[in-house]
Scaffold this motif. Structure first.
Motif, short mmCIF file in Angstrom:
data_model
loop_
_atom_site.label_atom_id
_atom_site.label_comp_id
_atom_site.label_asym_id
_atom_site.label_seq_id
_atom_site.Cartn_x
_atom_site.Cartn_y
_atom_site.Cartn_z
N PHE A 154 0.88 -1.17 0.00
CA PHE A 154 0.00 0.00 0.00
C PHE A 154 0.91 1.22 0.00
O PHE A 154 1.45 1.59 1.04
N SER A 155 1.14 1.80 -1.16
CA SER A 155 2.13 2.87 -1.29
C SER A 155 1.83 3.70 -2.54
O SER A 155 0.93 3.38 -3.31
N VAL A 156 2.60 4.76 -2.71
CA VAL A 156 2.44 5.58 -3.92
C VAL A 156 2.61 4.72 -5.16
O VAL A 156 1.81 4.80 -6.11
N PHE A 157 3.63 3.87 -5.17
CA PHE A 157 3.86 3.06 -6.38
C PHE A 157 2.72 2.08 -6.61
O PHE A 157 2.20 1.97 -7.73
N LEU A 172 -0.24 9.16 -12.82
CA LEU A 172 0.08 10.48 -12.26
C LEU A 172 0.71 10.26 -10.90
O LEU A 172 0.10 9.67 -10.00
N VAL A 173 1.95 10.74 -10.73
CA VAL A 173 2.76 10.32 -9.59
C VAL A 173 3.26 11.54 -8.81
O VAL A 173 3.84 12.46 -9.39
N PRO A 174 3.09 11.57 -7.48
CA PRO A 174 3.56 12.71 -6.68
C PRO A 174 5.02 12.57 -6.26
O PRO A 174 5.37 12.74 -5.09
N LEU A 237 2.82 14.72 -10.64
CA LEU A 237 1.89 15.66 -10.04
C LEU A 237 2.68 16.79 -9.38
O LEU A 237 3.64 16.54 -8.66
N THR A 238 2.28 18.02 -9.64
CA THR A 238 2.96 19.16 -9.05
C THR A 238 2.41 19.43 -7.65
O THR A 238 1.36 18.89 -7.25
N GLU A 239 3.07 20.31 -6.91
CA GLU A 239 2.56 20.69 -5.59
C GLU A 239 1.22 21.39 -5.72
O GLU A 239 0.34 21.25 -4.86
N ARG A 240 1.02 22.13 -6.82
CA ARG A 240 -0.28 22.78 -7.04
C ARG A 240 -1.36 21.71 -7.26
O ARG A 240 -2.48 21.82 -6.74
N ASP A 241 -1.02 20.66 -8.02
CA ASP A 241 -1.97 19.57 -8.23
C ASP A 241 -2.39 18.96 -6.89
O ASP A 241 -3.57 18.70 -6.66
N LEU A 242 -1.41 18.73 -6.02
CA LEU A 242 -1.70 18.12 -4.73
C LEU A 242 -2.59 19.02 -3.89
O LEU A 242 -3.50 18.55 -3.19
N THR A 243 -2.34 20.33 -3.95
CA THR A 243 -3.15 21.28 -3.19
C THR A 243 -4.60 21.24 -3.66
O THR A 243 -5.54 21.24 -2.85
N LEU A 244 -4.81 21.17 -4.96
CA LEU A 244 -6.17 21.13 -5.50
C LEU A 244 -6.86 19.81 -5.16
O LEU A 244 -8.05 19.79 -4.79
#
Length: 292
Positions: A154-157, A172-174, A237-244
């Motif tokens: 259970f992880s980002v990957f 889409l990867v942070p 994914l950008t920091e702006r993407d994560l914020t949204l």
């Protein structure tokens, strides 16, 4: 006894049971693998009195449990205090599964004796759990894993790359896609927990689970090649993407704290684990074949 029911808890339980040891597995759901030597019990780890009763007679208490990601700063100290009290009352040895957040940003390969210098809330929560256990006087050790991969991870990957690659969809990867990053296989982490529990040299310090280091894109490409899938399509994914995204789900807002420095590899040194505990990293392709 094992507190937790995820992939690492399951592999640890099966490893112990495979060696003929009786295992009691505790989780709120009472889930766990079916094995004649594995007893599954539904219980809340924050119910200290019941947890203590369940721990009585156990040689070792393993904890792999964690509260919901966005609640770590508030809930991790509560759960961990209950676990530590149960260990103190029962006299069991204590083996904790941790991660690398407590170190904070680093500029070179992370070693297990690095100071826990994190300033963010999740990193400090993780650091505090270890610091309080280490200062308590109980026989305790912690195995710190990098980002998980492998069957059941259970992880980002696993959540944001693995299925997308296997289904030929855009991932889409942070995290940066082409910067080396260390990954811990679920099976290697479980083997390290068991090895640490059985070695007196393990107690009183932390260890790193074995890792393989490669970029997210390289890991995705190896998965695709083994599965016969097309070249992975990936975007960061950008920091702006994560914020949204966080406007709809608090999980995404929590990712800001654990993003690595732009352009900096995140590499884990696990040489002590290999040299002293005798646990090394499973070849990447073998881990990915199990995933497939």
């Amino acid at each position: 006894m094992i507190v937790g029911r995820g992939a690492t808890a399951t592999r640890t339980a099966l490893h112990l049971a495979g060696d003929g040891e009786r295992v009691r597995m505790i989780s709120r759901s009472g889930a766990g693998p079916e094995h004649p030597l594995v007893e599954r019990v539904a219980a809340d780890a924050t119910d200290t009195d019941r947890l203590t009763r369940l721990t009585e007679g156990a040689h070792t208490l393993f904890t792999t449990a964690a509260p919901a990601y966005h609640t770590w700063p508030e809930q991790f100290p509560v759960m961990s205090a209950s676990l530590l009290t149960a260990v103190e009352r029962s006299g069991a040895a204590y083996v904790m599964l941790g991660n690398l957040y407590g170190y904070g940003p680093v500029d070179r390969p992370v070693e297990p004796d690095f100071p826990l210098a994190a300033t963010g809330p999740k990193g400090r929560a993780r650091a505090r759990v270890w610091e309080e256990a280490a200062a308590s006087g109980v026989r305790v050790t912690e195995v710190r894993a990098a980002q998980f991969y492998g069957a059941g991870a259970f992880s980002v990957f696993s959540l944001m790359v693995q299925r997308q690659v296997l289904e030929s969809r855009l991932a889409l990867v942070p995290q940066e896609l082409d910067v080396p990053h260390s990954y811990s296989a679920i099976g290697d982490t479980a083997r390290t927990l068991v090895a640490a529990s059985r070695d007196e040299r393990a107690y009183g310090r932390a260890w790193h689970a074995p890792t393989s280091t490669l970029s997210a894109r390289d890991l995705a490409r190896r998965l695709a090649r083994l599965a016969g899938a097309p070249e992975p399509r990936m975007e960061q994914l950008t920091e702006r993407d994560l914020t949204l995204l966080a406007l709809d789900n608090p999980f995404w807002g929590e990712m800001h704290e654990v993003l690595t420095k732009p352009g900096h590899p995140f590499v884990v040194d696990y040489s002590d684990t290999e040299k002293i505990l005798g646990v090394g990293a499973t070849p990447v392709d073998d881990v990915l074949r199990e995933v497939i």
